[in-house]
Structure formats: structure tokens, C-alpha cells
Design an enzyme around this catalytic site. Structure first.
Site, PDB file in Angstrom:
ATOM      1  CG  ASP A   1     -37.774 -42.259  32.285  1.00 17.97           C
ATOM      2  OD1 ASP A   1     -36.475 -43.581  31.434  1.00 17.97           O
ATOM      3  OD2 ASP A   1     -37.043 -42.273  33.566  1.00 17.97           O
TER       4      ASP A   1
ATOM      5  CG  HIS B   1     -30.634 -42.159  26.253  1.00 17.58           C
ATOM      6  ND1 HIS B   1     -29.904 -42.728  27.505  1.00 17.58           N
ATOM      7  CD2 HIS B   1     -31.322 -41.563  27.864  1.00 17.58           C
ATOM      8  CE1 HIS B   1     -29.191 -41.970  27.962  1.00 17.58           C
ATOM      9  NE2 HIS B   1     -30.015 -41.241  28.451  1.00 17.58           N
TER      10      HIS B   1
ATOM     11  CB  SER C   1     -40.508 -31.626  24.303  1.00  9.61           C
ATOM     12  OG  SER C   1     -41.264 -31.502  23.430  1.00  9.61           O
TER      13      SER C   1
END
Length: 286
Positions: free
Chosen positions: A89, A146, A252
Site C-alpha cells: 500500500d 509482499h 519508507s
């Protein structure tokens, strides 16, 4: 004012500040921790209904809250074998071709593939004339990383460096930002070719970790360290598309690299400024 904000980063003790914040983030401080989590949720308008555990009181440390898992099934994974999925995200910073061994950072700034990877010439060669994307994770976002596609881990590199902020203002004004900040490089073999996922540290990032090694940093050190992994056998590490790879404790940036001719193209709406959501299509394989 923007120039002042950037210039201050050159002189502030970014590592010391980040480790100090990291100590608090890892501490079990009871009511103080809960109060800070509640402030953070309100300050960054975080949707706790997406969290597997929505109650702020359920988290013993701020780190537990920050790396909170989402409710199962909330981010469905695009299953088509030709689709490379969005791994986090966040917000697209850049997406495009690696040209002459260089990656575009922002207007007036680029940096070298070799500097980013800090590995061998063989590592660099895997991604020459390939494609890349850079995605920024804000404090609001889910902070687990992921896999964009299935792969077998072959190498991990810890690269020491600075801890500049990676927000859009700093990205536009600090030359070679992503190749100068502390980072963890992970290189995978896939059925279609090589893929790398680079987890870039930043100011106040208390930790970078992976699912196979746990916390990689801190501690920090002055030298590059690398680990190699087998392609086959009981000790091989294979991760399916959509599987968790690692996490940031505080926000980050990730950079995904793909070998030459692996991608047909990035999706038309996967462009700078676009919001990303784990599991949605990012690109199509060639």
C-alpha cells in the site's frame, strides 16, 4: 522553507534520532504507548477497520501497531499468471525502464543501478535494460511488503547508508537519495527472470526486517554484508505471489527491479502519484 527543510536533514543526527525513536517504539510503556497510538491514528487518519485487531489497546508496543496485519482477505491477490501485483500500500513515485544502468528518481536526479544494489557486477547485469518501480509508503499506510510475483530467494544484501527522509520533497531535492540511504536488497529468481525488492530506510525508520532473517537492521555497521541462498533443496526459500516478504517499523520506500524483457508494460494507471494497494495489478509479463 522547503529548501530549509531539506538542508536541515544534512546536519541533523538522523541515525541517533531514528534509534532513539526506535527504542520508544519497541518499548512496552502501557498507557503511554496506547495514548501515542491513538494520537497517531487520529493524526494520520488511519482506518483501523482494516486491521486484524482494530483496538489500539491490543498493541503492547508501537511497533506491533505499526506492523499490524490486515484482516484476512482484505487485499485479494490478482491470480492471473501474467499479472505482476502491487507489493505494498503506498503511492507510485516512479515506474519505467532502467536506461544505461540508471534509474530515474525525480526531475533533475537519477542514480546508478550499481550504487543501488551495492553488489557484484553479476547482480547489476541481471537488471540492465530492465524495468523498475519506486513506491513510497506514508505513515498512513500498511507497512508489510509482499511479493509482486512468485520467486526463490538467491541473495540478500545489507547496505549501510544515510537516513534521509524519503518523502516527495526530499526525493525531489537530494541527489541519489535511494542509493545513499541505508537499505536491504533482496534478489529472487522467478520463472520469468530475475527480480529484486529493495527496502529503503529513512529518517525515524526504526527497523527493516524480512520473514526469513527477522530484523536485518538495526544494528547498523560501516560495511556491506551479503548472504546467498540455494536455488533448490530443503534450505531454499520460495515465496508465492502475494506472500509477505518483510516489513518496515515506521515508513519508507520500496524499489522493485525486473530483468530485461520480463515486463510487457506497466498498467496504464500505474503512474507517478497513483495510489497503490497490495494485490492489485501493477504490470503485465511479456
Amino acid at each position: 522553507m522547503d529548501k530549509l527543510k531539506v538542508n536541515l536533514q544534512y546536519i541533523m543526527p538522523k541515525h541517533a534520532l531514528s534509534r532513539l525513536v526506535g527504542s520508544f517504539a519497541a518499548s512496552e510503556s502501557g498507557a503511554l504507548t496506547t495514548a501515542f497510538i491513538k494520537w497517531f491514528i487520529k493524526r494520520y487518519n488511519i482506518n483501523m477497520e482494516e486491521a486484524q485487531e482494530p483496538s489500539p489497546e491490543a498493541y503492547r508496543t508501537f511497533n506491533e501497531f505499526f506492523t499490524r496485519p490486515l484482516k484476512p482477505g482484505l487485499r485479494p491477490i490478482a491470480e492471473d499468471k501474467d499479472i505482476v501485483i502491487q507489493p505494498v500500500d503506498g503511492c507510485v513515485s516512479q515506474a519505467g525502464a532502467i536506461e544505461n544502468g540508471r534509474l530515474f528518481q525525480a526531475k533533475g536526479h537519477d542514480y546508478s543501478l550499481q550504487a543501488l544494489l551495492a553488489g557484484t557486477h553479476e547482480d547489476e547485469a541481471k537488471f540492465m535494460d530492465g524495468d523498475f518501480t519506486t513506491v513510497y509508503l506514508s505513515p498512513t499506510d500498511y507497512h508489510r511488503v509482499h511479493m509482486p510475483m512468485a520467486g526463490t530467494l538467491r541473495k540478500m544484501i545489507y547496505v549501510p547508508g544515510d537516513l534521509f527522509s524519503v518523502n516527495p520533497l526530499t526525493t525531489a531535492n537530494v541527489p541519489g537519495l535511494f542509493a545513499r540511504n541505508e537499505r536491504v536488497v533482496t534478489i529472487f529468481d522467478t520463472e520469468q527472470g530475475p527480480m529484486a525488492m529493495v527496502l529503503v530506510g529513512a529518517t525515524i525508520v526504526a527497523s527493516i526486517g524480512t520473514v526469513w532473517a527477522g530484523t536485518v537492521t538495526p544494528p547498523t555497521g560501516p560495511q556491506v554484508h551479503s548472504w546467498e541462498y540455494p536455488a533448490e533443496g530443503d534450505n531454499a526459500i520460495h515465496l508465492e505471489k502475494g506472500a509477505e516478504l518483510g516489513h518496515f517499523k515506521l515508513g519508507s520506500t520500496i524499489i522493485a527491479l525486473f530483468g530485461k524483457d520480463m515486463l510487457e508494460k506497466f498498467d496504464d494507471d500505474f503512474t507517478p502519484g497513483a495510489t497503490t494497494r497490495l494485490g492489485k495489478p501493477m504490470a503485465k509479463l511479456d
